[in-house]
Design a protein around this motif. Sequence first.
Motif, PDB file in Angstrom:
ATOM      1  N   ASP A 186       0.831  -1.155   0.034  1.00  0.00           N
ATOM      2  CA  ASP A 186       0.184  -0.016   0.007  1.00  0.00           C
ATOM      3  C   ASP A 186       0.880   1.296   0.020  1.00  0.00           C
ATOM      4  OD1 ASP A 186      -2.358   1.731   2.343  1.00  0.00           O
ATOM      5  OD2 ASP A 186      -2.223   1.576  -0.022  1.00  0.00           O
ATOM      6  N   SER A 187       1.643   1.303  -1.046  1.00  0.00           N
ATOM      7  CA  SER A 187       2.751   2.359  -1.064  1.00  0.00           C
ATOM      8  C   SER A 187       1.982   3.607  -1.010  1.00  0.00           C
ATOM      9  CB  SER A 187       3.575   2.405  -2.122  1.00  0.00           C
ATOM     10  OG  SER A 187       4.466   1.153  -2.408  1.00  0.00           O
ATOM     11  N   GLN A 188       2.721   4.706  -0.235  1.00  0.00           N
ATOM     12  CA  GLN A 188       1.976   6.147  -0.170  1.00  0.00           C
ATOM     13  C   GLN A 188       3.045   7.181  -0.561  1.00  0.00           C
ATOM     14  OE1 GLN A 188      -1.227   6.607   1.065  1.00  0.00           O
ATOM     15  NE2 GLN A 188      -0.951   4.301   0.830  1.00  0.00           N
ATOM     16  N   PRO A 189       2.879   8.407  -1.092  1.00  0.00           N
ATOM     17  CA  PRO A 189       3.485   9.409  -1.683  1.00  0.00           C
ATOM     18  C   PRO A 189       4.593   9.571  -0.771  1.00  0.00           C
ATOM     19  CG  PRO A 189       1.236   9.763  -2.408  1.00  0.00           C
ATOM     20  CD  PRO A 189       1.111   8.711  -1.500  1.00  0.00           C
ATOM     21  N   SER A 190       4.274   9.481   0.689  1.00  0.00           N
ATOM     22  CA  SER A 190       5.228   9.852   1.766  1.00  0.00           C
ATOM     23  C   SER A 190       6.311   8.722   1.903  1.00  0.00           C
ATOM     24  CB  SER A 190       4.481   9.848   2.892  1.00  0.00           C
ATOM     25  OG  SER A 190       3.956   8.648   3.290  1.00  0.00           O
ATOM     26  N   ASP A 191       6.333   7.489   1.174  1.00  0.00           N
ATOM     27  CA  ASP A 191       7.205   6.560   1.152  1.00  0.00           C
ATOM     28  C   ASP A 191       8.416   6.942   0.089  1.00  0.00           C
ATOM     29  OD1 ASP A 191       4.743   3.897   1.292  1.00  0.00           O
ATOM     30  OD2 ASP A 191       6.010   4.890   3.077  1.00  0.00           O
ATOM     31  N   SER A 192       8.004   8.113  -0.548  1.00  0.00           N
ATOM     32  CA  SER A 192       9.164   8.453  -1.738  1.00  0.00           C
ATOM     33  C   SER A 192      10.398   8.893  -0.969  1.00  0.00           C
ATOM     34  CB  SER A 192       8.428   9.598  -2.712  1.00  0.00           C
ATOM     35  OG  SER A 192       7.457   9.056  -3.380  1.00  0.00           O
ATOM     36  N   ALA A 193      11.484   8.280  -1.162  1.00  0.00           N
ATOM     37  CA  ALA A 193      12.570   8.390  -0.623  1.00  0.00           C
ATOM     38  C   ALA A 193      13.927   7.235  -1.317  1.00  0.00           C
ATOM     39  CB  ALA A 193      12.734   8.051   0.884  1.00  0.00           C
ATOM     40  N   THR A 194      15.060   7.327  -1.011  1.00  0.00           N
ATOM     41  CA  THR A 194      15.994   6.557  -1.133  1.00  0.00           C
ATOM     42  C   THR A 194      16.110   5.415   0.034  1.00  0.00           C
ATOM     43  OG1 THR A 194      17.310   8.061  -2.456  1.00  0.00           O
ATOM     44  CG2 THR A 194      18.489   6.228  -1.578  1.00  0.00           C
ATOM     45  N   TYR A 195      16.132   4.128  -0.278  1.00  0.00           N
ATOM     46  CA  TYR A 195      16.323   3.287   0.660  1.00  0.00           C
ATOM     47  C   TYR A 195      17.519   2.554   0.379  1.00  0.00           C
ATOM     48  CZ  TYR A 195      11.221   3.650   1.458  1.00  0.00           C
ATOM     49  OH  TYR A 195      10.037   4.445   1.753  1.00  0.00           O
ATOM     50  N   LEU A 196      18.300   2.648   1.761  1.00  0.00           N
ATOM     51  CA  LEU A 196      19.590   1.959   1.869  1.00  0.00           C
ATOM     52  C   LEU A 196      19.597   0.494   2.516  1.00  0.00           C
ATOM     53  CD1 LEU A 196      20.924   5.194   3.227  1.00  0.00           C
ATOM     54  CD2 LEU A 196      21.504   4.225   0.877  1.00  0.00           C
ATOM     55  N   CYS A 197      20.304  -0.327   1.950  1.00  0.00           N
ATOM     56  CA  CYS A 197      20.753  -1.513   2.512  1.00  0.00           C
ATOM     57  C   CYS A 197      21.909  -1.644   3.184  1.00  0.00           C
ATOM     58  CB  CYS A 197      20.533  -2.535   1.540  1.00  0.00           C
ATOM     59  SG  CYS A 197      21.172  -4.297   2.097  1.00  0.00           S
ATOM     60  N   ALA A 198      21.886  -1.877   4.450  1.00  0.00           N
ATOM     61  CA  ALA A 198      23.236  -2.090   5.161  1.00  0.00           C
ATOM     62  C   ALA A 198      23.292  -3.546   5.529  1.00  0.00           C
ATOM     63  CB  ALA A 198      23.233  -1.139   6.288  1.00  0.00           C
ATOM     64  N   VAL A 199      24.554  -4.008   5.782  1.00  0.00           N
ATOM     65  CA  VAL A 199      24.959  -5.243   6.164  1.00  0.00           C
ATOM     66  C   VAL A 199      26.173  -5.162   7.477  1.00  0.00           C
ATOM     67  CG1 VAL A 199      25.988  -7.525   5.178  1.00  0.00           C
ATOM     68  CG2 VAL A 199      24.337  -6.136   3.869  1.00  0.00           C
ATOM     69  N   LYS A 200      26.026  -5.889   8.081  1.00  0.00           N
ATOM     70  CA  LYS A 200      26.902  -6.043   9.302  1.00  0.00           C
ATOM     71  C   LYS A 200      27.424  -7.362   9.474  1.00  0.00           C
ATOM     72  CE  LYS A 200      27.525  -3.821  13.707  1.00  0.00           C
ATOM     73  NZ  LYS A 200      28.078  -5.127  14.602  1.00  0.00           N
ATOM     74  N   LYS A 201      28.776  -7.547   9.661  1.00  0.00           N
ATOM     75  CA  LYS A 201      29.418  -8.774  10.086  1.00  0.00           C
ATOM     76  C   LYS A 201      30.082  -8.633  11.473  1.00  0.00           C
ATOM     77  CE  LYS A 201      32.547  -8.237   6.979  1.00  0.00           C
ATOM     78  NZ  LYS A 201      33.613  -8.457   5.889  1.00  0.00           N
ATOM     79  N   GLY A 202      29.283  -9.544  12.660  1.00  0.00           N
ATOM     80  CA  GLY A 202      29.662  -9.511  13.714  1.00  0.00           C
ATOM     81  C   GLY A 202      29.919  -8.416  14.350  1.00  0.00           C
ATOM     82  N   GLY A 203      31.096  -8.152  14.962  1.00  0.00           N
ATOM     83  CA  GLY A 203      31.582  -6.855  15.723  1.00  0.00           C
ATOM     84  C   GLY A 203      32.149  -6.012  14.662  1.00  0.00           C
ATOM     85  N   GLN A 204      31.914  -6.285  13.260  1.00  0.00           N
ATOM     86  CA  GLN A 204      32.424  -5.130  12.164  1.00  0.00           C
ATOM     87  C   GLN A 204      31.389  -4.272  12.062  1.00  0.00           C
ATOM     88  OE1 GLN A 204      34.798  -6.807   9.055  1.00  0.00           O
ATOM     89  NE2 GLN A 204      35.314  -8.622  10.438  1.00  0.00           N
ATOM     90  N   ASN A 205      31.705  -3.315  11.282  1.00  0.00           N
ATOM     91  CA  ASN A 205      30.793  -2.129  10.985  1.00  0.00           C
ATOM     92  C   ASN A 205      29.910  -2.524   9.989  1.00  0.00           C
ATOM     93  OD1 ASN A 205      31.903  -0.282  13.011  1.00  0.00           O
ATOM     94  ND2 ASN A 205      33.786  -0.174  11.928  1.00  0.00           N
ATOM     95  N   PHE A 206      28.803  -1.443   9.723  1.00  0.00           N
ATOM     96  CA  PHE A 206      28.104  -1.404   8.724  1.00  0.00           C
ATOM     97  C   PHE A 206      28.608  -1.057   7.582  1.00  0.00           C
ATOM     98  CE2 PHE A 206      24.329  -1.326  11.847  1.00  0.00           C
ATOM     99  CZ  PHE A 206      25.057  -1.021  12.818  1.00  0.00           C
ATOM    100  N   VAL A 207      28.051  -1.757   6.326  1.00  0.00           N
ATOM    101  CA  VAL A 207      28.539  -1.381   5.236  1.00  0.00           C
ATOM    102  C   VAL A 207      27.258  -0.979   4.464  1.00  0.00           C
ATOM    103  CG1 VAL A 207      29.696  -2.256   2.893  1.00  0.00           C
ATOM    104  CG2 VAL A 207      30.773  -2.878   4.983  1.00  0.00           C
ATOM    105  N   PHE A 208      27.037   0.047   3.743  1.00  0.00           N
ATOM    106  CA  PHE A 208      25.936   0.293   3.183  1.00  0.00           C
ATOM    107  C   PHE A 208      25.996   0.035   1.595  1.00  0.00           C
ATOM    108  CE2 PHE A 208      23.283   2.731   6.147  1.00  0.00           C
ATOM    109  CZ  PHE A 208      24.222   2.770   7.193  1.00  0.00           C
TER     110      PHE A 208
END
Lengths: 113, 110
Positions: free
Chosen positions: B78-100
């Motif tokens: 039920d997408s809304q105009p307010s959902d218009s944005a950039t969506y970023l996927c981020a991945v994290k390995k254990g204690g390491q940092n986020f990779v976007f």
Amino acid sequence: EAGVAQSPRYKIIEKRQSVAFWCNPISGHATLYWYQQILGQGPKLLIQFQNNGVVDDSQLPKDRFSAERLKGVDSTLKIQPAKLEDSAVYLCASRFGQGYEQFFGPGTRLTVL
Amino acid sequence: QKEVEQNSGPLSVPEGAIASLNCTYSDRVSQSFFWYRQYSGKSPELIMSIYSNGDKEDGRFTAQLNKASQYVSLLIRDSQPSDSATYLCAVKKGGQNFVFGPGTRLSVLP
């Protein structure tokens, strides 16, 4: 609860000049991150602090970028000298610890002319 | 190969439709996966996190994870105009940092 604060919000400088950004994380958050986000790209981690110690600075261009978090609270990121390719938004984020969400500040938009 | 890749946008969907956003990652030991929404000129905000295979639903949002295929997706119903944005996927390995990932720009048309 106050969010992550950053200043300035905007900065325009000429290449070879220096610039500094400031970040105040959410109170009690031990982990602080600085990210660089170039237009059209995702954020790229520059440096991570745990309290006042550096955990990861593998992607920080150390010949021109430096960062510190002396008292384990607020942090500064400096660029000296700036290059054209440093034009980006610099985001500061903080989180309480492992397993917790990270919260981003509003960012500082840097333009290098 | 980039660590985190997302389907190139912009993605346009009509209001009320389902928006499907995809993300693949290269490191099999990745453990934590996140979807952030970033409005133009604003900072990213977390909308979903997922840690185990399967689906996770939160309101109109469903995150799907398939570790064997190294694939994570985000469905917006039920997408809304307010959902218009950039969506970023981020991945994290254990204690390491986020990779976007680079992000996918979504436009919901009224």
